[in-house]
Enzyme design. Structure first.
Site, short mmCIF file in Angstrom:
data_model
loop_
_atom_site.label_atom_id
_atom_site.label_comp_id
_atom_site.label_asym_id
_atom_site.label_seq_id
_atom_site.Cartn_x
_atom_site.Cartn_y
_atom_site.Cartn_z
N ASP A 346 -5.32 -3.50 2.89
CA ASP A 346 -5.14 -2.40 3.83
C ASP A 346 -4.97 -1.09 3.05
OD1 ASP A 346 -4.35 -1.35 6.56
OD2 ASP A 346 -2.51 -0.92 5.45
N GLU A 382 -10.17 -1.95 2.17
CA GLU A 382 -10.33 -0.94 3.20
C GLU A 382 -10.33 0.40 2.45
OE1 GLU A 382 -8.43 0.30 7.50
OE2 GLU A 382 -7.04 0.01 5.84
#
Length: 698
Positions: A346, A382
């Site tokens: 993330d 990401e």
């Protein structure tokens, strides 16, 4: 009252956390700036504090001690003393019970109370004040666990990235409304036979789970009657979240992984090493802040405050060697002890940001790249955050793959009939070479997605022009506004047959485009059966029917079409190559492998590419080395993407002994292969695929 052994010896500093060796437990915790570290032991319920013992040794900022006779299941926590000088970055408060950063298991969520704060809530310049209340009645407990379960003959599938099909899912959201699962909402449900049947029918090779490391329910959500559903507020990087477990035994997760592996399905974890759940200076003191705030977090020039590149209040300081070690130890633990097959990071741009900005050679990336344990698993970034220079698509080093939002937006805009989108679609179909074809990176660097947990579902992409996030309690200000969606003339649900047919066609077009593209395809759980979130594109706090996959309302026809697209991709290795294809001769074999054509069969010219009204793209892919039954002298596929009106499309001449066969037409989802000679009528707003095959004897 339970009597515990409390005689403590020096123990060992090498293995951090609480390590049971069959005869006792060794405790070790890092804190560079602490003056005293106290280990707190609780009874078997975790309610009563039975002992408070100072760790007797400190070796290179690791405090450690060993207690003979302690057993797995022991509840514990820490109280740590040191300077309380927030303006210097130090926030030690021994009144606060702290979770071990290396805890393999935690007992529960915090119960929100002002005593969880290190400062006096409501005081002037509150975070500079000092709160003396005991937080233990409200704080989670760390729990000692036994070594790993016996894995038996578990064999990770080790699916090559080029053959991977990812299914992004939430443990509870995927399973809790399914009518035939054992333990719905829990880890075990993921490996129930009906779920395995569904994943196998689809053709999924990897399930990517939204965060399952223990996470926090934010206080502001709890006070609004909401919850942290997605899980991007990590509390303990080694512990599975208790809400997904039935008994609390970590073997539940291990058995789930083993069962998925037996079905040929890998397990990837969405992990959040960019920040923690403690937020900014006004957040709770639950673990890292009270253990060594100045080491665990990146602090601003005014060290009272936190660098907030994540938008979540703080940023983990992975530039510190012991924080980096914690991240690496956590990753290795989930691979070696829990047997997961990879990670999606993330806000990974945060991990690579140093004083000079984003650095693809940042220490954490170098550590991951050289690690022999991580060398055998998948790493996916990401590639963005909200910090300076935060958009880094294509900038990560190998072996990272990256979520590709340009694929998502490009495909949506092409099928929405935005002007001038043909060149962009061409780039997306070929693995987004402008972003990824450098530094020796393969075409599998691009993880192609139409949707993800963050944003509209696929059904909502074709049903809503605007986001509808009112239920989140933020007056619809949250969530993306640029969704590139199209409601087909009606905002929200419709019973108009023309509207529902147009929506179904658009979904088939986009799903076919996904699986005909070079790169690694990823679908959002529920998209294959038409799940809607009713226009909510930021369902992070919706632990309810909004976000839970609706199995009763499943669109079986779209499920069958999605499975057909995946099966077609698996049957045709030309669609999942590691090398980028280009409209030129390749040095390896001297054979042109990529041709862009107009509807009349002529090559695309510059004027065609620059025509803003062009809505049709025809691409021919060739290779000289197909696999049976496509091992002819020459093996080729022609794919047609038509966002415009119906048109006659000319196909290339077939070599002697071969014939073009139409295998896929999104306007006819149940199509059986049929031969095509010379040309065929391409339907309006549809995708079609032809395969060059051996001519069958009459």
């Amino acid at each position: 009252m339970t009597t515990l052994p409390t005689t403590i010896t020096a123990g060992c500093p090498n293995a951090l956390g609480a390590r049971y060796d069959g005869e006792g437990v060794n405790f070790a915790i890092f804190s560079e700036h602490a003056s005293r570290v106290s280990l707190c032991l609780f009874d078997e319920t975790g309610r009563t504090e039975l002992a408070n013992i100072d760790l007797p040794e400190r070796t290179h900022h690791v405090w450690h001690g060993r207690i003979d006779g302690l057993q797995p299941g022991q509840h514990y926590g820490y109280r740590i003393s040191g300077p309380y000088h927030p303006d210097q970055g130090h926030r030690f408060n021994p009144n606060k019970l702290l979770v071990d950063p290396y805890a393999r298991r935690i007992s529960r969520q915090p119960r929100w109370h002002d005593a969880l704060m290190g400062y006096e809530v409501g005081a002037a310049q509150a975070d500079l004040s000092f709160d003396t209340r005991d937080s233990a009645p409200y704080a989670p407990r760390s729990i000692v666990v036994a070594p790993a379960t016996d894995w038996g003959d578990d064999a990770p599938p080790a699916t090559p990235m080029s053959e991977t099909v990812i299914y992004e899912a939430h443990v509870k959201g995927l399973t809790c409304r399914h009518p035939r699962l054992h333990a719905p909402g829990k880890f075990r449900a993921l490996a129930s036979e009906p779920m395995l049947d569904h994943l196998r029918r689809l053709g999924i090779t990897a399930i990517e789970l939204l965060p399952v490391q223990a996470f926090l329910n934010d206080r502001f959500l709890v006070e609004k009657g909401l919850t942290n559903y997605w899980g991007y507020q990590t509390l303990a990087f080694f512990a599975p979240d208790p809400r997904y477990m039935e008994t609390g035994d970590i073997a539940e997760f291990q058995r789930t992984v083993a069962r998925l592996h037996s079905a040929g399905i890998e397990v990837l974890l969405d992990v959040v090493y960019n920040h923690t759940c403690e937020g900014n200076e006004m957040g709770p003191t639950l673990s890292f802040r009270g253990i060594d705030n100045a080491s665990y977090y990146r602090l601003a020039d005014d060290r009272r405050y936190y660098v907030n590149d994540t938008g979540c209040g703080n940023t983990l300081n992975t530039g510190h060697p012991m924080v980096l070690r914690m991240v690496m130890d956590s990753l290795r633990y989930w691979v070696e002890t829990m047997h997961v097959d990879g990670f999606r990071f993330d806000l990974a741009a945060t991990l690579g940001r140093g004083p000079g900005g984003f650095d693809p050679n940042a220490a954490i990336f170098q550590a991951m790249r050289q690690d022999p344990v991580l060398a055998r698993v998948k790493l996916i970034a990401e590639p963005w955050d909200i910090g300076p220079g935060g958009y880094q698509l294509g900038a990560f080093p190998p072996p990272f793959s990256e979520w590709n939002d340009r694929f998502r937006d490009g495909v949506r805009r092409f099928w929405r009939r935005d002007p001038g989108r043909v060149p962009d679609l061409a780039a997306r179909l070929m693995g987004s070479a402008p972003q990824f074809d450098h530094s020796g990176r393969p075409a599998t660097s691009s993880v192609n997605l139409l949707t993800a947990h963050d944003g509209f579902t696929l059904m909502d992409v074709v049903s809503y022009n605007d986001k509808h996030n009112e239920a989140n309690g933020e007056d619809n200000r949250d969530g993306h506004s640029a969704n590139y969606s199209d409601n087909m003339g009606v905002e929200g649900p419709s019973t108009d047959p023309a509207v529902t047919a147009a929506r179904a066609q658009r979904r088939r077009n986009m799903m076919a485009t996904l699986f005909l593209s070079q790169g690694v395809p990823m679908i959002l759980a529920g998209d294959e059966i038409g799940h809607t979130q009713h226009g909510n594109n930021n369902a992070y706090c919706q632990d309810n029917a909004t976000a839970w996959v609706d199995w009763q309302g499943a669109d079986d026809a779209f499920l069958a079409f999605t499975a057909k697209c995946i099966a077609f991709r698996k049957a045709h290795p030309i669609l999942r190559q590691k090398l980028f294809l280009h409209s030129r001769e390749r040095a390896l074999d001297g054979i042109e492998d990529l041709f862009w054509r107009r509807a009349d069969g002529a090559p695309m010219c510059r004027a065609d590419w620059e025509d803003p009204e062009l809505r049709l793209l025809v691409v021919e892919l060739r290779t000289a080395s197909g696999t049976p039954p496509y091992a002819a002298l020459e093996y080729a596929i022609v794919a047609v993407f038509n966002a415009g009106e119906a048109v006659e499309v000319t196909v290339p001449d077939a070599p002697e002994g071969q014939v073009w066969s139409l295998h896929l037409d999104s306007s006819r989802p149940d199509l059986a292969p049929e031969p095509v000679e010379g040309s065929f009528q391409m339907p309006a707003e549809a995708v079609a695929v032809l395969v060059l095959e051996e001519e069958q004897p009459v």
